[in-house]
Design a protein around this motif. Sequence first.
Motif, PDB file in Angstrom:
ATOM      1  N   PHE A 145       0.846  -1.189   0.000  1.00  0.00           N
ATOM      2  CA  PHE A 145       0.000   0.000   0.000  1.00  0.00           C
ATOM      3  C   PHE A 145       0.878   1.235   0.000  1.00  0.00           C
ATOM      4  O   PHE A 145       2.056   1.181   0.353  1.00  0.00           O
ATOM      5  CB  PHE A 145      -0.911   0.013   1.239  1.00  0.00           C
ATOM      6  CG  PHE A 145      -0.144   0.079   2.522  1.00  0.00           C
ATOM      7  CD1 PHE A 145       0.124   1.305   3.128  1.00  0.00           C
ATOM      8  CD2 PHE A 145       0.348  -1.079   3.112  1.00  0.00           C
ATOM      9  CE1 PHE A 145       0.863   1.375   4.299  1.00  0.00           C
ATOM     10  CE2 PHE A 145       1.083  -1.013   4.287  1.00  0.00           C
ATOM     11  CZ  PHE A 145       1.344   0.217   4.882  1.00  0.00           C
ATOM     12  N   THR A 146       0.308   2.367  -0.412  1.00  0.00           N
ATOM     13  CA  THR A 146       0.989   3.657  -0.271  1.00  0.00           C
ATOM     14  C   THR A 146       0.046   4.572   0.478  1.00  0.00           C
ATOM     15  O   THR A 146      -1.178   4.476   0.332  1.00  0.00           O
ATOM     16  CB  THR A 146       1.312   4.304  -1.632  1.00  0.00           C
ATOM     17  OG1 THR A 146       0.110   4.463  -2.356  1.00  0.00           O
ATOM     18  CG2 THR A 146       2.317   3.487  -2.406  1.00  0.00           C
ATOM     19  N   LYS A 147       0.640   5.453   1.293  1.00  0.00           N
ATOM     20  CA  LYS A 147      -0.152   6.439   2.011  1.00  0.00           C
ATOM     21  C   LYS A 147       0.043   7.784   1.339  1.00  0.00           C
ATOM     22  O   LYS A 147       1.070   8.409   1.500  1.00  0.00           O
ATOM     23  CB  LYS A 147       0.322   6.546   3.466  1.00  0.00           C
ATOM     24  CG  LYS A 147      -0.036   5.372   4.329  1.00  0.00           C
ATOM     25  CD  LYS A 147       0.292   5.701   5.776  1.00  0.00           C
ATOM     26  CE  LYS A 147       0.521   4.446   6.578  1.00  0.00           C
ATOM     27  NZ  LYS A 147       1.841   4.304   7.126  1.00  0.00           N
ATOM     28  N   GLY A 148      -0.932   8.194   0.547  1.00  0.00           N
ATOM     29  CA  GLY A 148      -0.877   9.525  -0.035  1.00  0.00           C
ATOM     30  C   GLY A 148      -2.081  10.275   0.505  1.00  0.00           C
ATOM     31  O   GLY A 148      -2.398  10.182   1.681  1.00  0.00           O
ATOM     32  N   ALA A 149      -2.786  10.963  -0.382  1.00  0.00           N
ATOM     33  CA  ALA A 149      -4.037  11.618   0.012  1.00  0.00           C
ATOM     34  C   ALA A 149      -5.011  10.547   0.493  1.00  0.00           C
ATOM     35  O   ALA A 149      -5.802  10.755   1.397  1.00  0.00           O
ATOM     36  CB  ALA A 149      -4.618  12.367  -1.173  1.00  0.00           C
TER      37      ALA A 149
END
Length: 185
Positions: free
Chosen positions: A165-169
């Motif tokens: 996963f990536t944590k962006g907006a």
Amino acid sequence: GAPTISIFLKPPGVIPPGGSTTICCSCQGDNGNFVLYKKGHQFRTLQLRGSRAEFSISNATQEDTGPYSCHYMDGDTVLARSETVEVMVQEFCLPKPALSVLPGHEVPAGSYVNFRCTIAHSSAGCFLYLEGRVKPLGLLSKEQDDFNLAHVHKGYEGRYSCQCFTKGASLEWSAVSKTLDLVVR
């Protein structure tokens, strides 16, 4: 000695819209029913066949997202409650990761095992799952993309997978990797 219930998702991890998962509950009892609760409300009941009940979610939507738990009931009496497992339904935006294990799929008891989850993304973190566990075994970050198990024993045997996963907006997820089976001799 109250019975204990285990609960887990098969396969573990976040599922895509339209995807499926199974909530598995098992208990060391033989004369009760499993009642599945969602967000604290009774959701489904299954007669017990053996010591295990499986609740399937197919064609998943956002409606299926939420915390689930199992109660093991004898009539109106709650004999045991499970931990809570989170079902998450999210679009997969990231490439599928690859899971590898060193020194190999079969290891002698007491050895050191290294799992690596590889994804073509610069800042993704990844969860390592062992089927049958409520929570991920570990979180692999870009700084530390290996997960090491020392002194493995039979309890570490099973089916492993990873998901990134990536944590962006907002959180963006990958599909779950292919599974790897670890055997401890």
